[in-house]
Scaffold this active site. Structure first.
Site, mmCIF file in Angstrom:
data_model
loop_
_atom_site.group_PDB
_atom_site.id
_atom_site.type_symbol
_atom_site.label_atom_id
_atom_site.label_comp_id
_atom_site.label_asym_id
_atom_site.label_seq_id
_atom_site.Cartn_x
_atom_site.Cartn_y
_atom_site.Cartn_z
ATOM 1 N N SER A 94 1.210 -1.435 -0.033
ATOM 2 C CA SER A 94 0.146 -0.120 -0.026
ATOM 3 C C SER A 94 1.291 1.024 -0.264
ATOM 4 C CB SER A 94 -1.056 0.183 1.133
ATOM 5 O OG SER A 94 -0.231 -0.470 2.545
ATOM 6 N N LEU A 95 0.055 2.549 0.296
ATOM 7 C CA LEU A 95 0.508 3.654 -0.175
ATOM 8 C C LEU A 95 0.543 4.238 1.006
ATOM 9 C CD1 LEU A 95 -0.365 4.582 -3.381
ATOM 10 C CD2 LEU A 95 2.131 3.913 -2.638
ATOM 11 N N GLU A 116 0.763 10.819 -11.154
ATOM 12 C CA GLU A 116 0.128 10.885 -11.661
ATOM 13 C C GLU A 116 -1.973 9.995 -10.592
ATOM 14 O OE1 GLU A 116 0.394 6.067 -12.039
ATOM 15 O OE2 GLU A 116 2.222 7.038 -11.405
ATOM 16 N N LYS A 118 -4.185 9.166 -8.812
ATOM 17 C CA LYS A 118 -4.892 7.652 -7.131
ATOM 18 C C LYS A 118 -6.320 7.158 -8.046
ATOM 19 C CE LYS A 118 -4.264 5.657 -2.684
ATOM 20 N NZ LYS A 118 -5.041 5.013 -2.621
ATOM 21 N N ASP A 146 -9.787 5.411 -7.599
ATOM 22 C CA ASP A 146 -10.353 5.179 -6.449
ATOM 23 C C ASP A 146 -11.652 3.519 -6.232
ATOM 24 O OD1 ASP A 146 -11.548 4.876 -3.954
ATOM 25 O OD2 ASP A 146 -12.986 5.697 -3.957
ATOM 26 N N ARG A 161 -6.431 -7.511 -4.288
ATOM 27 C CA ARG A 161 -4.660 -7.140 -3.735
ATOM 28 C C ARG A 161 -4.938 -8.001 -2.368
ATOM 29 N NH1 ARG A 161 -4.206 -4.611 0.818
ATOM 30 N NH2 ARG A 161 -1.857 -3.820 0.874
ATOM 31 N N GLU A 199 -5.335 -0.529 -11.431
ATOM 32 C CA GLU A 199 -6.247 -0.427 -10.910
ATOM 33 C C GLU A 199 -8.074 -0.422 -11.726
ATOM 34 O OE1 GLU A 199 -5.564 0.386 -7.532
ATOM 35 O OE2 GLU A 199 -7.077 0.951 -7.082
ATOM 36 N N TYR A 248 -0.566 0.770 -13.484
ATOM 37 C CA TYR A 248 0.532 2.130 -13.179
ATOM 38 C C TYR A 248 1.667 1.441 -12.229
ATOM 39 C CZ TYR A 248 -2.477 1.013 -9.259
ATOM 40 O OH TYR A 248 -3.606 0.350 -7.815
ATOM 41 N N LYS A 274 -3.080 12.727 -1.150
ATOM 42 C CA LYS A 274 -4.992 12.808 -0.546
ATOM 43 C C LYS A 274 -5.594 14.574 -1.204
ATOM 44 C CE LYS A 274 -6.348 8.818 0.388
ATOM 45 N NZ LYS A 274 -5.921 8.320 1.530
ATOM 46 N N CYS A 295 -19.343 0.059 32.155
ATOM 47 C CA CYS A 295 -19.235 -0.645 31.136
ATOM 48 C C CYS A 295 -20.238 -0.858 31.585
ATOM 49 C CB CYS A 295 -18.253 -2.083 31.530
ATOM 50 S SG CYS A 295 -18.856 -2.124 30.254
ATOM 51 N N CYS A 346 -21.022 -4.832 30.982
ATOM 52 C CA CYS A 346 -21.215 -5.712 32.001
ATOM 53 C C CYS A 346 -21.010 -5.385 33.410
ATOM 54 C CB CYS A 346 -20.069 -6.504 32.408
ATOM 55 S SG CYS A 346 -18.207 -5.745 32.564
ATOM 56 N N CYS A 392 -12.767 -0.959 30.192
ATOM 57 C CA CYS A 392 -13.310 -1.614 31.379
ATOM 58 C C CYS A 392 -12.807 -2.213 32.220
ATOM 59 C CB CYS A 392 -14.638 -1.891 30.901
ATOM 60 S SG CYS A 392 -15.401 -4.375 31.272
ATOM 61 N N CYS A 438 -16.211 -9.469 30.903
ATOM 62 C CA CYS A 438 -17.022 -8.367 30.255
ATOM 63 C C CYS A 438 -17.394 -9.564 28.374
ATOM 64 C CB CYS A 438 -16.587 -7.083 29.928
ATOM 65 S SG CYS A 438 -18.052 -6.450 29.077
HETATM 66 S S1 IVH Z 1 0.952 2.482 -7.049
HETATM 67 C C1 IVH Z 1 3.976 0.116 -4.458
HETATM 68 N N1 IVH Z 1 -0.146 4.320 -8.628
HETATM 69 O O1 IVH Z 1 -3.507 2.684 -3.872
HETATM 70 C C2 IVH Z 1 2.533 0.780 -4.492
HETATM 71 N N2 IVH Z 1 -1.120 2.897 -6.588
HETATM 72 O O2 IVH Z 1 -3.021 2.967 -1.106
HETATM 73 C C3 IVH Z 1 1.795 0.265 -5.322
HETATM 74 N N3 IVH Z 1 -3.678 3.238 -6.458
HETATM 75 O O3 IVH Z 1 -3.616 -0.794 -3.602
HETATM 76 C C4 IVH Z 1 0.738 1.344 -5.912
HETATM 77 N N4 IVH Z 1 -3.676 4.143 -7.604
HETATM 78 O O4 IVH Z 1 -4.725 -0.324 -5.104
HETATM 79 C C5 IVH Z 1 -0.544 3.134 -7.314
HETATM 80 N N5 IVH Z 1 -1.938 5.236 -9.719
HETATM 81 C C6 IVH Z 1 -2.281 4.813 -8.237
HETATM 82 C C7 IVH Z 1 -2.359 4.540 -7.937
HETATM 83 C C8 IVH Z 1 -2.779 3.436 -6.852
HETATM 84 C C9 IVH Z 1 -4.538 3.379 -7.284
HETATM 85 C C10 IVH Z 1 -4.341 1.991 -5.722
HETATM 86 C C11 IVH Z 1 -3.461 1.006 -5.827
HETATM 87 C C12 IVH Z 1 -3.247 0.692 -4.197
HETATM 88 C C13 IVH Z 1 -3.581 1.704 -3.036
HETATM 89 C C14 IVH Z 1 -2.238 2.365 -1.969
#
Ligand code: IVH
Length: 629
Positions: free
Chosen positions: A3-4, A37, A39, A41, A60, A96, A148, A236, A342, A345, A366, A372
């Protein structure tokens, strides 16, 4: 699949860029290029090609194991089924899968016309469509894709991020047209703003901009933290907000006994999702006080039942109450009184005092422990959850059902009871699960099979499942890797019980484990009740020895290394990361357990201590020669 890290402000981005230069030991002179680039969703997907033919596709999942969705992915028109002749033999393309906003609106219009329930948002609809058993349904949903990233590739077609993505484009994958390669922070932030302005007009949901170091050799040197690369971050977009009212405040009791207040809200749509609850975290938060005693709302606004509030939702994060609209506070509403017992309980609920700082903990807990019901069931829910034992067909509903039962052939009060359920059922003639509403012969067999399947389990999952305070997935992995077997881990934790001595030192030396976590683990093993549960669990379940990391044939795998003095060939961080990637453990201080001390110029007391203990010492060049440059 990793993840990032998230960044939220311009300063965060500056810090990220600064950290890249610092790690590489360079001055921040704008010489390193980054790609930027959108991100997307959607859902990340890894698609594997062997001899240029699509052979499998996986979601994933937990990062290591995903769901096999090959048949469904084959129906996605934008994903090539074959690659051109010049593509390498083995290629894993990652990207994605998403649903276009326009397709989502069309689908919902159709659902509405047919009198069916409409979908919440494009992302959830795409996820549901991918998990369809019937690939024809997936096909009708018109999913799309952006490439990507990549996994295994037998031959790298480029040495930059940009070049890789361009190659994917040539191979027939859709790639995002808004990706740019930039060096200066001003340009990077400018591109972020530009993408933000375009956001409403794009036909897909995005929630930020991803920055990545462009040169792949630098990416490799930067490497990874436990879950995310050092060479990338997600910037973000600000979260979306809305006004609503607090109808009530409920208290939930969690696994560790924490009393968490939850605001029940008049339903409101925030960024396309209906929000009805928001966490209020703790007593202080309701009063407008942050974790370090700071004010978190203007003029100490507290939150009361009946208040109009601003709620915020950011990505998948639980919605937050940001502020109170004081002008709208109805006359006569009273301040919320946080419970001292609590609600589940009836035991006392207390705020502990931190031994070190003397400050009151912000969490009210608690004191009922295993007595509990909430704590006990939350423990079980954690135990069976996806990243712990992940028992199929055994979720929160089943936990509640078996926990409530008073029947010896049915009741489950602690984790080991899950594994004795089948035996108890077989021995009982009276209460047969298959005769109970909601279970049938087939589903009972499935459930028992699913339970049996987990009688052998990865050590990190086992440790995580125990629900030790502060031990999340990452820490569980660190512990599994460090101690290797469950027996070794438990023995060491018992040995460390005095919070002194070698075992205690060794635990504290595990990179990524601090004193609070170390204490919590040791405390867990001091409690006889925990030892009893774990003991009974081990009668039923075998944790596997932790997997040796990939680099186990490196000469330093499994060795404990300490770096001291000033290093000249690389920064301390890079040296540490490199050693860890080769399977070494890097510790901060020298002890009997240290195998190698790498001493740069100016090394002092650590070098003396290593010599005293007879630890092997070497300089930077000898270390480089040992690990192969
Ligand atoms: S790079 C090692 N590029 O964001 C890093 N991720 O929060 C590989 N995502 O699991 C991820 N757009 O599902 C990358 N342009 C983009 C992205 C992207 C969406 C998602 C991806 C990842 C998540 C991480």
């Amino acid at each position: 699949m990793l993840s990032l890290d998230n960044t939220f402000s311009d300063e965060d981005v500056q810090d990220f860029i600064g950290s890249v230069y610092r790690f590489l030991g360079q001055l921040p002179d704008g010489s390193i290029a980054f790609t930027a680039e959108p991100k997307i969703d959607g859902l990340s997907m890894s698609i594997r090609y062997e001899n240029r033919k699509l052979v499998s596709a996986a979601t994933r999942g937990d990062g290591t194991t995903g769901e096999n969705v090959t048949a469904n992915v084959r129906t996605i028109k934008q994903i090539p089924k074959t690659l051109p002749a010049d593509a390498p033999d083995i290629v894993e393309v990652r990207g994605e899968v998403y649903m276009a906003k326009s397709d989502f609106l069309d689908l919902n219009a159709q659902m509405e016309a047919e009198g069916k329930q409409t979908y919440v948002n494009p992302r959830n609809t795409a996820a549901g469509s991918l998990r369809q058993l019937d690939a024809k349904v997936t096909e009708s949903r018109k999913l799309r894709f952006f490439a990507y990233a990549w996994g295994e590739i037998s031959e790298m077609p480029s040495d930059t991020q940009m070049g890789m993505v361009e190659t994917f484009g040539k191979w027939g994958f859709p790639v995002n047209p808004l990706m740019k390669r930039l060096c200066n922070i001003e340009d990077i932030l400018g591109h972020y703003r530009e993408i933000g302005l375009k956001r409403p007009d794009l036909d897909y949901d995005i929630d930020g901009v991803v920055y990545k170091v462009d040169r792949l050799d630098l990416q490799q040197r930067l490497g990874f933290r436990s879950r995310s690369p050092r060479w990338a971050t997600a910037h973000k977009f600000p979260a979306e907000q809305a006004f609503t009212t607090v109808e009530n405040i409920d208290i939930q009791v969690g696994r560790t006994g924490a009393l968490t207040p939850v605001a029940r809200l008049t339903p409101v749509t925030v960024g396309g999702v209906v929000v009805t609850n928001a966490t209020l975290h703790n007593e202080d938060y309701i009063k407008g006080i942050g974790n370090s005693g700071e004010r978190i709302r203007e003029d100490d606004h507290d939150i009361r039942i009946g208040d109009t509030v601003i709620v915020q939702r950011a990505g998948d994060v639980i919605p937050q109450v940001l502020d109170v609209v004081m002008e709208k506070r109805p006359a006569g509403v009273e301040a919320y009184v946080f419970p001292r017992t609590c609600p589940v309980c009836g035991s006392h609920a207390v705020r502990e005092r931190n031994e070190k700082t003397g400050k009151l903990d912000s969490v009210t807990r608690c004191t009922g422990g295993f007595v509990c019901r909430a704590q006990a069931t939350e423990h079980l829910k954690h135990f069976v959850s996806r990243n712990a034992f992940d028992i199929e067909g055994f979720g929160t509903k089943q936990v509640d059902f078996f926990f409530e039962s008073e029947d010896d052939a049915l009741k489950i009060r602690t984790a080991p009871d899950i594994f004795t359920l089948k035996k108890r059922q077989e021995a009982s003639t009276l209460t047969k699960l298959e005769n109970i509403d909601g279970f049938g012969k087939v589903s009972v067999k499935k459930l028992f099979d699913a339970i049996d399947e987990r009688r052998s389990i990865a050590l990190n999952r086992f440790i995580y499942a125990l629900g030790i305070r502060h031990v999340g997935e990452t820490t569980a992995k660190l512990l599994a890797r460090h101690y290797g077997t469950y027996e070794a881990f438990e023995a060491a934790m018992k040995e460390a019980s005095s919070l002194a001595g070698d075992a205690w030192q060794d635990l504290n030396n595990v990179e990524g484990i601090g004193e609070i976590v170390a204490r919590a683990i040791v405390e867990f093993y001091k409690e006889p009740r925990n030892l009893d549960v774990v003991g009974r669990l081990l009668d039923e379940v075998t944790p596997q020895a932790a997997e040796q990391i990939a680099a186990s044939d490196s000469p330093v795998a499994g060795k404990t290394v300490v770096f001291t003095g000033s290093l000249e060939k690389f920064t301390r961080d890079e040296a540490k990361a490199r050693a860890e990637s080769l399977g070494a453990k890097v510790a901060g201080s020298v002890s009997k357990k240290t195998d190698i001390l790498v001493a740069g110029p100016g090394a002092g007391s650590k070098l003396d201590k290593a010599r005293e203990l007879g630890v092997q010492t070497m300089d930077e060049d000898e270390w480089l020669a040992l690990i192969g440059g």
